[in-house]
Design a protein around this motif. Sequence first.
Motif, PDB file in Angstrom:
ATOM      1  N   ARG A 150       0.826  -1.192   0.000  1.00 23.02           N
ATOM      2  CA  ARG A 150       0.000   0.000   0.000  1.00 23.02           C
ATOM      3  C   ARG A 150       0.868   1.254   0.000  1.00 23.02           C
ATOM      4  O   ARG A 150       0.563   2.222  -0.678  1.00 23.02           O
ATOM      5  CB  ARG A 150      -0.968  -0.004   1.197  1.00 23.02           C
ATOM      6  CG  ARG A 150      -1.868  -1.213   1.243  1.00 23.02           C
ATOM      7  CD  ARG A 150      -2.587  -1.413  -0.097  1.00 23.02           C
ATOM      8  NE  ARG A 150      -3.434  -0.278  -0.444  1.00 23.02           N
ATOM      9  CZ  ARG A 150      -4.654  -0.099   0.048  1.00 23.02           C
ATOM     10  NH1 ARG A 150      -5.161  -0.975   0.894  1.00 23.02           N
ATOM     11  NH2 ARG A 150      -5.360   0.940  -0.300  1.00 23.02           N
TER      12      ARG A 150
ATOM     13  N   LYS B 164      -5.753   3.288  -5.323  1.00 25.90           N
ATOM     14  CA  LYS B 164      -5.193   2.709  -4.097  1.00 25.90           C
ATOM     15  C   LYS B 164      -4.695   3.775  -3.115  1.00 25.90           C
ATOM     16  O   LYS B 164      -4.687   3.557  -1.911  1.00 25.90           O
ATOM     17  CB  LYS B 164      -3.996   1.811  -4.445  1.00 25.90           C
ATOM     18  CG  LYS B 164      -4.298   0.678  -5.421  1.00 25.90           C
ATOM     19  CD  LYS B 164      -4.588  -0.592  -4.651  1.00 25.90           C
ATOM     20  CE  LYS B 164      -4.727  -1.790  -5.580  1.00 25.90           C
ATOM     21  NZ  LYS B 164      -5.849  -1.594  -6.563  1.00 25.90           N
TER      22      LYS B 164
ATOM     23  N   LEU C 151     -11.536   5.200   4.045  1.00 26.23           N
ATOM     24  CA  LEU C 151     -11.669   3.919   4.757  1.00 26.23           C
ATOM     25  C   LEU C 151     -12.617   2.989   4.011  1.00 26.23           C
ATOM     26  O   LEU C 151     -12.329   1.804   3.811  1.00 26.23           O
ATOM     27  CB  LEU C 151     -12.226   4.169   6.171  1.00 26.23           C
ATOM     28  CG  LEU C 151     -11.201   4.522   7.246  1.00 26.23           C
ATOM     29  CD1 LEU C 151     -11.909   4.849   8.558  1.00 26.23           C
ATOM     30  CD2 LEU C 151     -10.200   3.378   7.442  1.00 26.23           C
ATOM     31  N   ARG C 152     -13.767   3.541   3.615  1.00 24.57           N
ATOM     32  CA  ARG C 152     -14.783   2.737   2.947  1.00 24.57           C
ATOM     33  C   ARG C 152     -14.266   2.189   1.611  1.00 24.57           C
ATOM     34  O   ARG C 152     -14.497   1.027   1.260  1.00 24.57           O
ATOM     35  CB  ARG C 152     -16.033   3.605   2.718  1.00 24.57           C
ATOM     36  CG  ARG C 152     -17.200   2.790   2.221  1.00 24.57           C
ATOM     37  CD  ARG C 152     -18.472   3.577   1.857  1.00 24.57           C
ATOM     38  NE  ARG C 152     -18.559   4.969   2.194  1.00 24.57           N
ATOM     39  CZ  ARG C 152     -18.482   5.973   1.313  1.00 24.57           C
ATOM     40  NH1 ARG C 152     -18.238   5.715   0.032  1.00 24.57           N
ATOM     41  NH2 ARG C 152     -18.647   7.211   1.699  1.00 24.57           N
ATOM     42  N   SER C 153     -13.531   3.003   0.865  1.00 27.82           N
ATOM     43  CA  SER C 153     -13.094   2.591  -0.473  1.00 27.82           C
ATOM     44  C   SER C 153     -11.715   1.954  -0.469  1.00 27.82           C
ATOM     45  O   SER C 153     -11.205   1.568  -1.520  1.00 27.82           O
ATOM     46  CB  SER C 153     -13.042   3.804  -1.401  1.00 27.82           C
ATOM     47  OG  SER C 153     -13.989   4.774  -1.052  1.00 27.82           O
ATOM     48  N   GLY C 154     -11.092   1.892   0.696  1.00 29.01           N
ATOM     49  CA  GLY C 154      -9.753   1.304   0.743  1.00 29.01           C
ATOM     50  C   GLY C 154      -8.678   2.164   0.113  1.00 29.01           C
ATOM     51  O   GLY C 154      -7.699   1.652  -0.431  1.00 29.01           O
TER      52      GLY C 154
ATOM     53  N   ARG D  71      -5.697   4.703   0.706  1.00 30.43           N
ATOM     54  CA  ARG D  71      -4.824   5.283   1.728  1.00 30.43           C
ATOM     55  C   ARG D  71      -4.550   6.749   1.364  1.00 30.43           C
ATOM     56  O   ARG D  71      -4.469   7.096   0.189  1.00 30.43           O
ATOM     57  CB  ARG D  71      -3.493   4.515   1.816  1.00 30.43           C
ATOM     58  CG  ARG D  71      -3.643   3.040   2.178  1.00 30.43           C
ATOM     59  CD  ARG D  71      -4.406   2.845   3.486  1.00 30.43           C
ATOM     60  NE  ARG D  71      -3.905   3.641   4.578  1.00 30.43           N
ATOM     61  CZ  ARG D  71      -2.970   3.229   5.452  1.00 30.43           C
ATOM     62  NH1 ARG D  71      -2.463   2.033   5.344  1.00 30.43           N
ATOM     63  NH2 ARG D  71      -2.575   4.007   6.438  1.00 30.43           N
TER      64      ARG D  71
ATOM     65  N   ASP E  66      -4.582  10.028   7.707  1.00 30.44           N
ATOM     66  CA  ASP E  66      -4.533   8.575   7.565  1.00 30.44           C
ATOM     67  C   ASP E  66      -3.109   8.037   7.756  1.00 30.44           C
ATOM     68  O   ASP E  66      -2.771   7.533   8.825  1.00 30.44           O
ATOM     69  CB  ASP E  66      -5.107   8.166   6.196  1.00 30.44           C
ATOM     70  CG  ASP E  66      -5.041   6.672   5.948  1.00 30.44           C
ATOM     71  OD1 ASP E  66      -4.919   5.920   6.936  1.00 30.44           O
ATOM     72  OD2 ASP E  66      -5.092   6.262   4.775  1.00 30.44           O
TER      73      ASP E  66
END
Lengths: 483, 483
Positions: free
Chosen positions: B4, B98, B124-127, B129, B208
Amino acid sequence: MENRMKSFFEPASVAAIGASHKKTKVGNVVFHNLLMNKERGIFKGEIYPVNPKYTEVLGIKCYPSLKEIQKDVEMIVIAVPAEAVPNVMEDAGEAGVKAAIIISSGFNEVGNKKLEDDVVRIGLRSGIRIIGPNCMGIYNPYSGIDTLFLPEVKMLSSGREVVATARPFPGSIVLISQSGAFGAAALDYMAGHGMGVRAFVSLGNRCDVEEHELLSYFAKDKRTKVILLYIEGINKGREFFESAKGITKVKPIVALKAGRTWAGAKAAASHTAALSGVDQIYGAVFKQCGIVRAMDVEELFDMGRAINLQLPSPSNKTAILTNGGGPGVVATDACEESGLSIVKLSESITNKFDELKARGELIPIMVNSNPVDLTALATSDMYARALKILLDDKDIDGLLVITLPQTPSILDDVIEKVADVAKGQNKPVVACVMGGTEMAEEFRVRFEKSGIPSYSMPGRAAKALYSLMEYGKYLRKAYKRDK
Amino acid sequence: MENRMKSFFEPASVAAIGASHKKTKVGNVVFHNLLMNKERGIFKGEIYPVNPKYTEVLGIKCYPSLKEIQKDVEMIVIAVPAEAVPNVMEDAGEAGVKAAIIISSGFNEVGNKKLEDDVVRIGLRSGIRIIGPNCMGIYNPYSGIDTLFLPEVKMLSSGREVVATARPFPGSIVLISQSGAFGAAALDYMAGHGMGVRAFVSLGNRCDVEEHELLSYFAKDKRTKVILLYIEGINKGREFFESAKGITKVKPIVALKAGRTWAGAKAAASHTAALSGVDQIYGAVFKQCGIVRAMDVEELFDMGRAINLQLPSPSNKTAILTNGGGPGVVATDACEESGLSIVKLSESITNKFDELKARGELIPIMVNSNPVDLTALATSDMYARALKILLDDKDIDGLLVITLPQTPSILDDVIEKVADVAKGQNKPVVACVMGGTEMAEEFRVRFEKSGIPSYSMPGRAAKALYSLMEYGKYLRKAYKRDK
């Protein structure tokens, strides 16, 4: 007394004892420097090479001895082997010489105490004052006296010629050093950083002339604004103390005392046989006689530059003006840790800020607190406006201005705008410009030329501002005591 | 997790949201940088400008929104007004992005907590970062990711164009900064001082991604040799501690914690809303997890350079080699005050010195003690000989080598000779070259290129050597504990 020191710095005539043709000889470099300065019209007196081996040196008639010159010789520079120095001094006595710089080494510093005692005795008997032995002597850019025997340029292995020991341009800083090597490096540093020098003196073994007499001389010298000292140990504590105490009321002194630690004191002892003494005592003495103390070489120059360019501060009440938050935080830490106080802004200031924000002359998101962060959107005019408000305030006595040249909206005219506002006030302003490439360098050099000492790091700027406060505090006390 | 972070530093494709024709726009600078790096062949992925206002930007087809691209987009850089960011993030979620660097400001740092919370929730919901918001993003000279929106060159009022925010060349130093302004100044500093950069990350509000994840990423990165941190406050103390503790056993970390004083902490709070916390706690945590602590900006870089180039030292037993007495004394003080110990030379060393003196390979008047003063007559070969003897000795674990380039007998080949001897040993060597003009500069640059960190001041060299000792001490303990 002053006249006697004057014989070193502004002699009407100089003889170079040991003058030579050979470029590797100290006697060559010394005579060559004097001759060059005479030809350039900087040195206005007479110069005579003395060496029994030659009838002329560098095209100038050479004398076998001082006696043969048959004219007044006020000062001599001696660069002959140690054993030959007493004879030269005897001759000098007969010739009525007033002052002698003994470059030669091989005396006390290598255990030859008797030889040094002999030289001192002749000096006393004949009334010749002595700087050295085992020293680099004097650099006085105003009178052209330059006895530094270090080459100004050197050749790299690539064949490129580079400046090795630059001579700083004429200015108002005096540096008196017990270490020749330190002095050479210091001159090079000052030349590279645009610090103008009033005079440099390398004292060596100090068989006769010591710091206190030079302090008295430069205290009365109009060209001198600040005196920097590199000290490993003081021989005549009482005289030093009395002289310094009187002088700091008129001229600031910044001192670096080396040999603070036990190991450092031991190293000093094997270096110039100086007794470093207990460091706390030096600390207390410096404080009592108003000498600003630098704890390392960088501080010595950083403080020296600040004191040379700015006024002492009446208090430690400080404000920071910046266009970057992080550097403002770092500067705040550095100020507070140095002994400066980052004051709460008065309502009068914040009201004025709010007015300017409303008029669009300051950024609305700018926070009304100290450090004053003009944000990355700050322009040169915003700096000028905010600085004026801060300097006008009676509760602020010193300003640390950070200008990060990296942000898009700041231009180099910020330098002159800040300097203009600062000039109208009796409060010290120092600048911090972080960065290592062209624009940052340009900012620092131009700030300095505009009379604002500038530093590449917030911590260094804070220490420099602190030294102005410390000196100001001493002056206030000293003048109160005198009343 | 590493993958990530990789999406930020080595994305296969990047979209620049808010890309623009207008040179004054952040979106222009960001897209321009990426495009340049692609054209130079440094950035090897795909780039897409996104802006509903344009059909092309800088000659490249521009998309009205992320959805229209219809190809994989791994990372986005967002430079649009704060209010528009949530919509962009929603689009990014649908497009399978991403990672997002949010340059835009106007969130928590100005009290817009809700807006920032919204963005976090979408991420957070969509992943996705997120680095930022309110940051400068990333500079990775290896992959060509450069989101710094500061102009590389600027125009002086004289009309001369100068480098303003230089990009340092590729190297092995990582800098992670909470302050963008600090980061910009730091990059400029590193570029000017020849410090090669592995990556720079400006974290901004840290909604984040925080330090600990980046530390883990760079710990496993082969190009990274040392990680520098500028911190105003840590949000997730436990995670930071655990991650740092593991990493320092493999990669050194040097941290500058700003907001140490009460006033500094207050300034930090109004800057990035970071809670600085009690400074002693940071001190204790850094110590426990083996982070070397720098107390000011200069130290951060000085220590960083030393740790980047040299090995950690197994003990504080130090020797100083010099060609000037005074600077040797100053360096001794600085070493002892830093926590290094200037050891007494063993008989084995002094015997070897005496042998060389008898053979004429060292100066007879050289004193057999530490600091080892080769005197102003020292040549490059004498440096090599004395250094070898000192480094061979089992009771000496670190060397501070002072080379004053001002003395006549020292030439620039001393650099390579010292570096050659140092290379054969597992003991750290740092150099100090005092002076401010050409020869001194040349010495410092060439030492650095030969792998020996070099400093203009003895105190700075001492602190740098100390940091190698401190880190070495931690490593010894840490590995003992692990057994």
